[in-house]
Scaffold this motif. Structure first.
Motif, PDB file in Angstrom:
ATOM      1  N   ALA A   1       0.837  -1.195   0.000  1.00 52.94           N
ATOM      2  CA  ALA A   1       0.000   0.000   0.000  1.00 52.94           C
ATOM      3  C   ALA A   1       0.877   1.252   0.000  1.00 52.94           C
ATOM      4  N   MET A   2       0.322   2.354  -0.506  1.00 51.07           N
ATOM      5  CA  MET A   2       1.023   3.633  -0.506  1.00 51.07           C
ATOM      6  C   MET A   2       0.492   4.510   0.631  1.00 51.07           C
ATOM      7  N   PRO A   3       1.346   5.339   1.243  1.00 46.81           N
ATOM      8  CA  PRO A   3       0.937   6.092   2.436  1.00 46.81           C
ATOM      9  C   PRO A   3      -0.156   7.129   2.196  1.00 46.81           C
TER      10      PRO A   3
ATOM     11  N   ALA B   1       8.373   6.250  -5.627  1.00 47.63           N
ATOM     12  CA  ALA B   1       9.381   5.462  -6.325  1.00 47.63           C
ATOM     13  C   ALA B   1       9.744   4.296  -5.412  1.00 47.63           C
ATOM     14  N   VAL B   2       9.208   3.129  -5.715  1.00 49.49           N
ATOM     15  CA  VAL B   2       9.359   1.950  -4.855  1.00 49.49           C
ATOM     16  C   VAL B   2      10.493   1.089  -5.398  1.00 49.49           C
TER      17      VAL B   2
ATOM     18  N   ALA C   1       8.547  -8.862  -9.349  1.00 47.20           N
ATOM     19  CA  ALA C   1       9.238  -7.781  -8.652  1.00 47.20           C
ATOM     20  C   ALA C   1       8.902  -7.818  -7.170  1.00 47.20           C
ATOM     21  N   THR C   2       9.941  -7.856  -6.341  1.00 44.84           N
ATOM     22  CA  THR C   2       9.772  -7.782  -4.891  1.00 44.84           C
ATOM     23  C   THR C   2      10.199  -6.413  -4.413  1.00 44.84           C
ATOM     24  N   ALA C   3       9.325  -5.728  -3.699  1.00 41.94           N
ATOM     25  CA  ALA C   3       9.661  -4.405  -3.177  1.00 41.94           C
ATOM     26  C   ALA C   3      10.754  -4.557  -2.127  1.00 41.94           C
TER      27      ALA C   3
ATOM     28  N   ARG D   1       2.858  -1.599   3.941  1.00 45.92           N
ATOM     29  CA  ARG D   1       2.657  -0.199   3.553  1.00 45.92           C
ATOM     30  C   ARG D   1       4.024   0.431   3.325  1.00 45.92           C
ATOM     31  N   PHE D   2       4.240   0.934   2.126  1.00 45.39           N
ATOM     32  CA  PHE D   2       5.527   1.509   1.744  1.00 45.39           C
ATOM     33  C   PHE D   2       5.928   2.607   2.726  1.00 45.39           C
TER      34      PHE D   2
END
Length: 398
Positions: free
Chosen positions: A323-325, A332-333, A342-344, A358-359
């Motif tokens: 998730a994005m904040p 840019a992850v 792709a693994t964050a 959550r990023f």
């Protein structure tokens, strides 16, 4: 970042590109040999001096004739690549080698292995015009513009220049780039300067010349004097640190007193990147955290050096939900690519466990281990395992 206007990345890039045009106008011109053109920016248009190839050429060993002729054809001559092609009449053919110029009225070549020749006559002939022929002027025509002023040359372009007979090209001299790291702890050696060396490497890879990096303590007068002095001595200046809103962040006030381009960008990591023209010199001030500084450098500062605003991508599928904040931000992850997924890098199940699902751009921005990522995903929405995403590989921007 209270009381600061944040612009979109596209607006920031547009303003940086405008500043590039101003900076280039003051740069001298030089002529360089073809073995030194990579990364250089053309000062003038470059035109082909002649047709290339200058004749129609055979791309196969075989027999050349006019496609409209009827067989059988008399084989009247043989042509090698170094020969001047003869004139031949209707109903005749020539034996021809790969790379040899075609006689004026011929327009097709029959491969040798497909030809039947008996008693000096070619028995079979049924070809379309242009078969196995490299046409005159297909590489370039005389006076055709091959490159425009402002284009950035790549290593492969040397082949085209050499082929058409160009020995040197007119280029802008490289930017002399000042690099300044702010922070008392860095200036006094209590913490390492984690940004200046990668910035110097980026400047070189983008085709320009970095100066020896400088450091400056968190003193308002020292920061101002250092930035203004660097601007006076260089064509472009990059700084790191001092761009936030803390009591020790003095870069922003210095830039605000000149000609600001933007005060921040809706990008994380990298939000407190700003830029201004200081006494005629573009200055891009990057955040101090390494990944934030790198992200802002490759996404916002790069067009100032290369003129390129596009981002090459590869499509893949995320391994995890991330998730994005916040809304109205571009993130840019950093990701690691493996087996088409792709693994964050930063996700709890990655080799750098910094967050759950959550990023956390602030945590990622501070970790130099995140430089082990293969690239990054630019997104405003959550990453989902079943939804393809575009990854910007780091080699595409570095």
């Amino acid at each position: 970042m209270p009381n600061r206007e944040l612009v979109s990345r596209s607006v920031a890039v547009e303003r940086v590109v405008e500043a590039r045009s101003t900076a280039l106008a003051d740069i001298a011109t030089a002529h360089v040999e073809l073995d030194a053109i990579a990364g250089r920016v053309l000062a003038e248009d470059v035109h082909a001096p002649r047709d290339v190839p200058p004749h129609d050429y055979a791309t196969m060993d075989g027999y050349a004739a006019a496609a409209a002729d009827e067989p059988p054809l008399d084989v009247v001559d043989e042509i090698a690549p170094e020969d001047e092609p003869p004139d031949i009449g209707p109903g005749t053919a020539v034996r021809i080698a790969t790379g040899a110029p075609l006689p004026p009225r011929t327009d097709a070549v029959l491969k040798r292995e497909n030809a039947t020749v008996a008693e000096g006559r070619l028995a079979d002939w049924e070809l379309a015009a242009g078969t196995n022929v490299h046409r005159r002027g297909t590489t370039a025509t005389a006076d055709e513009r091959l490159f425009a002023a402002g284009d950035r040359l790549a290593p492969r372009h040397a082949a085209l220049c050499r082929d058409v007979g160009i020995d040197t090209v007119p280029v802008r001299e490289r930017f002399a780039v000042g690099i300044v790291a702010t922070g008392t702890e860095i200036h006094e050696g209590r913490q390492p300067d984690r940004d200046s060396e990668f910035l110097a490497n980026l400047v070189r890879s983008w085709g320009h010349v970095p100066a020896e990096p400088r450091t400056v303590p968190d003193d308002p007068a020292a920061v101002r004097e250092t930035i203004e002095s660097a601007a006076a001595d260089h064509d472009v200046v990059l700084t790191s640190g001092g761009t936030s809103v803390g009591t020790a962040d003095h870069v922003s006030s210095t830039l605000a007193d000149h000609d600001p381009l933007f005060e921040g960008v809706r990008l994380r990591p990298g939000r407190p990147v700003m830029a201004a023209v200081v006494d005629g010199t573009p200055v891009v001030a990057l955040p101090g955290k390494p990944i934030a500084a790198h992200t802002a450098a490759v996404l916002v500062a790069r067009p100032l050096f290369t003129g390129k605003t596009d981002l090459s991508t590869v499509t893949t599928t995320p391994e995890h939900h991330v998730a994005m904040p916040d809304a109205d931000r571009e993130y840019a992850v950093p990701v690691v690519m493996e087996d088409g997924r792709a693994t964050a890098l930063g996700h709890v199940d990655s080799s750098l466990p910094l967050y759950e699902d959550r990023f956390a751009p602030g945590l990622v921005a501070a970790s130099t281990r995140a430089t082990l990522a293969d690239g990054f995903v630019l997104t405003e929405t959550a990453l989902e395992p079943d939804e393809p995403v575009d990854v910007v590989p780091y080699p595409a921007v570095e």
